[in-house]
Design a protein around this motif. Structure first.
Motif, PDB file in Angstrom:
ATOM      1  N   UNK A 125      -5.976  11.127   9.614  1.00  0.00           N
ATOM      2  CA  UNK A 125      -5.794   9.744   9.155  1.00  0.00           C
ATOM      3  C   UNK A 125      -4.530   9.611   8.307  1.00  0.00           C
ATOM      4  N   UNK A 126      -4.281  10.569   7.425  1.00  0.00           N
ATOM      5  CA  UNK A 126      -3.107  10.509   6.560  1.00  0.00           C
ATOM      6  C   UNK A 126      -1.828  10.622   7.371  1.00  0.00           C
ATOM      7  N   UNK A 127      -1.821  11.515   8.368  1.00  0.00           N
ATOM      8  CA  UNK A 127      -0.620  11.687   9.190  1.00  0.00           C
ATOM      9  C   UNK A 127      -0.284  10.391   9.927  1.00  0.00           C
ATOM     10  N   UNK A 128      -1.291   9.746  10.514  1.00  0.00           N
ATOM     11  CA  UNK A 128      -1.049   8.482  11.220  1.00  0.00           C
ATOM     12  C   UNK A 128      -0.581   7.398  10.257  1.00  0.00           C
ATOM     13  N   UNK A 129      -1.226   7.293   9.103  1.00  0.00           N
ATOM     14  CA  UNK A 129      -0.883   6.254   8.132  1.00  0.00           C
ATOM     15  C   UNK A 129       0.523   6.440   7.588  1.00  0.00           C
ATOM     16  N   UNK A 130       0.863   7.655   7.166  1.00  0.00           N
ATOM     17  CA  UNK A 130       2.180   7.899   6.580  1.00  0.00           C
ATOM     18  C   UNK A 130       3.288   7.721   7.609  1.00  0.00           C
ATOM     19  N   UNK A 131       3.037   8.114   8.834  1.00  0.00           N
ATOM     20  CA  UNK A 131       4.025   7.892   9.883  1.00  0.00           C
ATOM     21  C   UNK A 131       4.243   6.396  10.118  1.00  0.00           C
ATOM     22  N   UNK A 132       3.175   5.636  10.001  1.00  0.00           N
ATOM     23  CA  UNK A 132       3.258   4.188  10.231  1.00  0.00           C
ATOM     24  C   UNK A 132       4.083   3.502   9.140  1.00  0.00           C
ATOM     25  N   UNK A 133       3.858   3.846   7.871  1.00  0.00           N
ATOM     26  CA  UNK A 133       4.527   3.136   6.782  1.00  0.00           C
ATOM     27  C   UNK A 133       5.959   3.624   6.551  1.00  0.00           C
ATOM     28  N   UNK A 134       6.336   4.730   7.169  1.00  0.00           N
ATOM     29  CA  UNK A 134       7.702   5.234   6.986  1.00  0.00           C
ATOM     30  C   UNK A 134       8.581   5.013   8.217  1.00  0.00           C
ATOM     31  N   UNK A 135       8.087   4.227   9.179  1.00  0.00           N
ATOM     32  CA  UNK A 135       8.847   3.954  10.403  1.00  0.00           C
ATOM     33  C   UNK A 135       9.108   2.458  10.521  1.00  0.00           C
ATOM     34  N   UNK A 136      10.327   1.982  10.169  1.00  0.00           N
ATOM     35  CA  UNK A 136      10.629   0.547  10.310  1.00  0.00           C
ATOM     36  C   UNK A 136      10.472   0.094  11.753  1.00  0.00           C
ATOM     37  N   UNK A 137       9.983  -1.126  11.912  1.00  0.00           N
ATOM     38  CA  UNK A 137       9.715  -1.671  13.249  1.00  0.00           C
ATOM     39  C   UNK A 137      10.829  -2.576  13.744  1.00  0.00           C
ATOM     40  N   UNK A 138      11.588  -3.174  12.828  1.00  0.00           N
ATOM     41  CA  UNK A 138      12.746  -3.988  13.194  1.00  0.00           C
ATOM     42  C   UNK A 138      13.891  -3.620  12.263  1.00  0.00           C
ATOM     43  N   UNK A 139      15.095  -3.839  12.730  1.00  0.00           N
ATOM     44  CA  UNK A 139      16.273  -3.573  11.895  1.00  0.00           C
ATOM     45  C   UNK A 139      16.715  -4.856  11.212  1.00  0.00           C
ATOM     46  N   UNK A 140      17.287  -4.681  10.036  1.00  0.00           N
ATOM     47  CA  UNK A 140      17.794  -5.816   9.266  1.00  0.00           C
ATOM     48  C   UNK A 140      19.236  -5.518   8.884  1.00  0.00           C
ATOM     49  N   UNK A 141      20.155  -6.379   9.333  1.00  0.00           N
ATOM     50  CA  UNK A 141      21.578  -6.109   9.134  1.00  0.00           C
ATOM     51  C   UNK A 141      22.011  -6.282   7.685  1.00  0.00           C
ATOM     52  N   UNK A 142      21.297  -7.095   6.917  1.00  0.00           N
ATOM     53  CA  UNK A 142      21.703  -7.360   5.534  1.00  0.00           C
ATOM     54  C   UNK A 142      20.474  -7.413   4.654  1.00  0.00           C
ATOM     55  N   UNK A 143      20.509  -6.688   3.544  1.00  0.00           N
ATOM     56  CA  UNK A 143      19.379  -6.624   2.637  1.00  0.00           C
ATOM     57  C   UNK A 143      19.771  -7.147   1.261  1.00  0.00           C
ATOM     58  N   UNK A 144      18.993  -8.087   0.743  1.00  0.00           N
ATOM     59  CA  UNK A 144      19.149  -8.487  -0.662  1.00  0.00           C
ATOM     60  C   UNK A 144      18.442  -7.448  -1.511  1.00  0.00           C
ATOM     61  N   UNK A 145      19.121  -6.939  -2.518  1.00  0.00           N
ATOM     62  CA  UNK A 145      18.557  -5.889  -3.356  1.00  0.00           C
ATOM     63  C   UNK A 145      18.865  -4.497  -2.849  1.00  0.00           C
ATOM     64  N   UNK A 146      19.750  -4.378  -1.884  1.00  0.00           N
ATOM     65  CA  UNK A 146      20.083  -3.074  -1.305  1.00  0.00           C
ATOM     66  C   UNK A 146      20.740  -2.160  -2.338  1.00  0.00           C
ATOM     67  N   UNK A 147      21.527  -2.729  -3.226  1.00  0.00           N
ATOM     68  CA  UNK A 147      22.192  -1.911  -4.252  1.00  0.00           C
ATOM     69  C   UNK A 147      21.173  -1.240  -5.154  1.00  0.00           C
ATOM     70  N   UNK A 148      20.112  -1.993  -5.517  1.00  0.00           N
ATOM     71  CA  UNK A 148      19.065  -1.405  -6.361  1.00  0.00           C
ATOM     72  C   UNK A 148      18.377  -0.254  -5.655  1.00  0.00           C
ATOM     73  N   UNK A 149      18.190  -0.381  -4.318  1.00  0.00           N
ATOM     74  CA  UNK A 149      17.556   0.697  -3.561  1.00  0.00           C
ATOM     75  C   UNK A 149      18.426   1.941  -3.556  1.00  0.00           C
ATOM     76  N   UNK A 150      19.743   1.756  -3.446  1.00  0.00           N
ATOM     77  CA  UNK A 150      20.646   2.899  -3.422  1.00  0.00           C
ATOM     78  C   UNK A 150      20.688   3.592  -4.776  1.00  0.00           C
ATOM     79  N   UNK A 151      20.530   2.840  -5.836  1.00  0.00           N
ATOM     80  CA  UNK A 151      20.561   3.426  -7.169  1.00  0.00           C
ATOM     81  C   UNK A 151      19.234   4.056  -7.554  1.00  0.00           C
ATOM     82  N   UNK A 152      18.178   3.817  -6.739  1.00  0.00           N
ATOM     83  CA  UNK A 152      16.887   4.428  -7.021  1.00  0.00           C
ATOM     84  C   UNK A 152      16.161   3.786  -8.178  1.00  0.00           C
ATOM     85  N   UNK A 153      16.406   2.510  -8.448  1.00  0.00           N
ATOM     86  CA  UNK A 153      15.720   1.842  -9.539  1.00  0.00           C
ATOM     87  C   UNK A 153      14.274   1.578  -9.156  1.00  0.00           C
TER      88      UNK A 153
END
Length: 362
Positions: A125-153
């Motif tokens: 169950x954990x393997x299926x769940x973790x694989x599901x939440x770590x695999x994006x289903x669509x791509x997004x060309x532009x992210x608001x808040x992307x800088x914060x993600x890169x800084x690890x805040x």
């Protein structure tokens, strides 16, 4: 003597004749009046009944027309604000469809997905769940808040600004609305970024001292989201209830939809998400940004460990059935590597997940 008797008999007969004539006339008059007062037979309405029926129909039609006009006026007033932006710089358009309600027909339970394996083990169950939440289903060309993600805040919140989805267009038309739910001091860099872009920001925090206040172009409310409304007996004792369901908050604020819903609810997210699914409120959300906590089952989530993970996975699959697609994942490596109090597959105890409603057309 005989002549006197003859005159007496003649006079008596004359009186009797006059009396009988009077009786006949009275009976005729009585019957004539009774006939006129009698109801007309079926299929043959009298002139008076025709006039009354026509008058009733005219009055009913007038009342219906009046109600129709009032409905049209109310409908126009409701859609006036939304239609102004669409009509600006454009030609004639077809009338906008009526606004959809907040809720569909409520459901009583979610549909559980099949087990990940025949053994019903936590590892499967954990393997299926973790694989599901770590695999994006669509791509997004532009992210608001992307800088914060890169800084690890903290949180690494991100909203999708890809033009193929609706948020960018809503920002351009000045109709963007954001709900942000958190407890205490939280990272609000995403909210500030969307506020500068022109979004209407509502931050909800039950620890605030005032019920409503405005600060730095954002509205702050002493309120939080929950999977149930407060008991009326307790709510009546205080002016402001601290927690409410999202559907109730939307109704109280007079809002039909939220372009971005951000929530960090410290392990209450699973029951809140279940409520959004069961009451059909997800149709009112454009993007859902959720921090999930995996170190324990969460509030009011029961069952053994494999059943809990199956329940989590089924909830996220309900999002997919509601046209939500995962576009961004952030794994908080600063948190302990605990998965239901165990070290399973080196999973972090906190993930920030971002979904976009691919059918979002408010």
């Amino acid at each position: 003597m005989d002549m006197g008797r003859e005159r007496l008999t003649l006079g008596l007969l004359l009186r009797v004749g006059v009396l009988l004539t009077a009786v006949c006339v009275c009976a005729h008059v009585y019957l004539e009046m009774g006939w006129r007062r009698a109801p007309a037979p079926l299929g043959r309405p009298t002139q008076a009944s025709q006039n009354w029926g026509q008058l009733s129909r005219t009055k009913a039609e007038a009342e219906e027309q009046h109600r129709s006009v009032k409905r049209k006026i109310s409908y126009v007033r409701t859609l006036k604000k939304d239609s102004q932006a669409r009509e600006k710089g454009e030609g004639r358009e077809e009338p906008s469809p009526p606004l959809r309600p907040h809720r569909k027909t409520p459901r009583w339970h979610i549909d559980l997905e099949p087990w990940a394996g025949e053994s019903h083990s936590l590892e499967d169950e954990a393997k299926r769940f973790l694989n599901y939440i770590t695999t994006p289903q669509v791509s997004c060309a532009s992210l608001a808040g992307e800088e914060a993600a890169q800084e690890g805040t903290k949180g690494a919140w991100a909203a999708c600004l890809d033009p193929k989805f609706s948020l960018t267009h809503r920002i351009q038309s000045k109709r963007c609305r954001v709900y942000s739910f958190g407890l205490g001091v939280d990272d609000r860099s995403l909210e500030r970024s969307l506020s500068r872009a022109g979004c209407e920001i509502h931050c909800f925090d039950p620890s605030l001292k005032q019920p409503h206040m405005q600060q730095a172009e954002m509205w702050l409310h002493r309120l939080s989201i929950d999977w149930r409304d407060p008991n009326p007996a307790f709510a009546a004792q205080r002016q402001y209830a601290n927690t409410k369901k999202l559907a109730t908050i939307l109704n109280d604020f007079g809002h039909r939809e939220v372009d971005v819903l951000k929530a960090d609810m410290e392990s209450a997210e699973w029951k809140i998400l279940e409520n959004l699914v069961l009451e059909g409120v997800l149709d009112s959300v454009g993007q859902l940004l959720l921090e999930v906590h995996l170190h324990w089952a969460g509030f009011e989530v029961a069952g053994d460990d494999p059943s809990v993970v199956r329940y989590w996975f089924s909830l996220l699959r309900e999002l997919e059935h509601a046209n939500f697609r995962l576009f961004h994942v952030h794994r908080d490596m600063t948190k302990p590597h605990l998965f239901l109090h165990k070290n399973v597959l080196n999973a972090s105890s906190v993930y920030t997940l971002s979904w976009v409603n691919t059918e979002w057309k408010p």
